[in-house]
Scaffold this motif. Sequence first.
Motif, PDB file in Angstrom:
ATOM      1  N   GLN A  91       0.827  -1.207   0.000  1.00  0.00           N
ATOM      2  CA  GLN A  91       0.000   0.000   0.000  1.00  0.00           C
ATOM      3  C   GLN A  91       0.863   1.260   0.000  1.00  0.00           C
ATOM      4  O   GLN A  91       0.536   2.250  -0.655  1.00  0.00           O
ATOM      5  CB  GLN A  91      -0.935  -0.017   1.216  1.00  0.00           C
ATOM      6  N   GLN A  92       1.984   1.204   0.722  1.00  0.00           N
ATOM      7  CA  GLN A  92       2.888   2.346   0.761  1.00  0.00           C
ATOM      8  C   GLN A  92       3.636   2.523  -0.562  1.00  0.00           C
ATOM      9  O   GLN A  92       3.772   3.635  -1.073  1.00  0.00           O
ATOM     10  CB  GLN A  92       3.886   2.176   1.906  1.00  0.00           C
ATOM     11  N   ALA A  93       4.105   1.398  -1.124  1.00  0.00           N
ATOM     12  CA  ALA A  93       4.888   1.465  -2.365  1.00  0.00           C
ATOM     13  C   ALA A  93       4.069   1.984  -3.540  1.00  0.00           C
ATOM     14  O   ALA A  93       4.581   2.722  -4.395  1.00  0.00           O
ATOM     15  CB  ALA A  93       5.451   0.078  -2.685  1.00  0.00           C
ATOM     16  N   PHE A  94       2.775   1.593  -3.593  1.00  0.00           N
ATOM     17  CA  PHE A  94       1.950   1.953  -4.745  1.00  0.00           C
ATOM     18  C   PHE A  94       0.855   2.976  -4.418  1.00  0.00           C
ATOM     19  O   PHE A  94       0.034   3.296  -5.277  1.00  0.00           O
ATOM     20  CB  PHE A  94       1.320   0.691  -5.341  1.00  0.00           C
ATOM     21  N   SER A  95       0.826   3.449  -3.161  1.00  0.00           N
ATOM     22  CA  SER A  95      -0.165   4.463  -2.726  1.00  0.00           C
ATOM     23  C   SER A  95      -1.588   4.000  -3.040  1.00  0.00           C
ATOM     24  O   SER A  95      -2.334   4.661  -3.789  1.00  0.00           O
ATOM     25  CB  SER A  95       0.121   5.811  -3.395  1.00  0.00           C
ATOM     26  N   ILE A  96      -1.970   2.867  -2.478  1.00  0.00           N
ATOM     27  CA  ILE A  96      -3.267   2.261  -2.773  1.00  0.00           C
ATOM     28  C   ILE A  96      -4.038   1.981  -1.484  1.00  0.00           C
ATOM     29  O   ILE A  96      -3.479   1.932  -0.392  1.00  0.00           O
ATOM     30  CB  ILE A  96      -3.112   0.946  -3.564  1.00  0.00           C
ATOM     31  N   GLY A  97      -5.372   1.782  -1.624  1.00  0.00           N
ATOM     32  CA  GLY A  97      -6.230   1.431  -0.507  1.00  0.00           C
ATOM     33  C   GLY A  97      -6.463  -0.064  -0.427  1.00  0.00           C
ATOM     34  O   GLY A  97      -5.841  -0.852  -1.157  1.00  0.00           O
TER      35      GLY A  97
END
Length: 430
Positions: free
Chosen positions: A49-55
């Motif tokens: 989630q941090q690496a790809f900025s996802i929910g």
Amino acid sequence: MNRENLKTRDEQIKKVESYRWVVWTILAAVYIFVTFHRMSAGVVKNDLQQAFSIGAAQFANIGSMYFYAYFIMQIPSGILADKLGPKRTVSMFSILAAIGSVVFGLAPNIGVAYVGRFLVGIGVSVVFICLIKIQSRWFYSRNFALMIGFAGLAANLGAILAQTPLVIAAQKFGWRNTFVFMGLAMVVFAALTMIFVKDDPKDMGLPGMDELENRPAVSANIKVMPALKSIITNKRTWVISLAYIGLYTGYVVFLGTFGVSFLMQAYSLTKVKAANYVISAVIGSSVSGLIIGYLSDRFKNRKIPLVLSTTLTLIGWIILIYTRMPLSLLTPFLFVFGFVMTGFTMCWTVGNEVNDRRLSGMATGVVNCVGFLGAAVIPVVMGNILDKYKNVPAVGYEKAYFVLIILMAVSTAASFFSAETRGKNIYQEK
């Protein structure tokens, strides 16, 4: 048969009974990679989630890409196992999985990560069915459920690697390097498969199981469409598939997608401690496959273990999601929970025994197809619910897991209508 011929025959049987473990061990080792990739996403959830900025919903899609691919490939996998043979099928597709793992580890954005996971899913999708095919050609039919239990043990070794060991590796080397390494390691096992695995004892000039068990020889000349039609139009196939979908989807959701994050939220645990608790369920699952398989073979009963498993799993889900037990009870509870939910191994056995035994690959593929559809869709549904309630995660997890509990209730009902085979193939051609 004279004494010399008897001696030669005994020597051949001993060779079959020894070399079969070489064949099985290599494919079981490849299967460890399969379940590692299947269960790994949940443990590195925060990293992804941090690496790809996802929910949560997009994260669930990363996991589901594997299952969409696996779902698409189940029937083709059965055809490949039955027509092309396990050796060539596993060797070729393992290379594809290795490429996918490396692509995933190096992915610069979420789109490439999806592609990597999809390639992994395609590549590993053939391994389990090929392992079942190998077991049907190298092992006695009286040990079928037990050998599926051993396959489950290999699967759970992969699931264990995808818990605390993966957390530690990701912290020390980074999640990207870890997946690149797993891809390179899989190339080695693809080579071992090509060199040492044989599809049938007859490929080594040894008597096959058909001959040793005095049963009609299985022809490799299988017509695909009539074979699929016989499986798909068999009502018993669909009953056992419905029993399978809830058990297996729950197994994947807890061990591979939202189990660690749920325990972190519900019990205020660190990631490592939550992963250690999930390992309790994995160990229970490992023991279960062997014990249930042995008892089922020993007492020639398939239905009672399946009914008990589905019923107790349904009760277990309700307790886990809607109560908060003392941490001292969580480890034994999760061990038992993992034990009972792994009754889905009975579904593979029954799926084979209610269909033409020549079609073990395709029959397993059809049953798996239903289970992996659930494993692909349900986590995404749950992820959307979690995103909706991200400000009140406790409520979100209860509502998300309620979807799974409903599916598990359907599987429990289906198990009561499953066929009792008494450990024999009961298929009768119309």
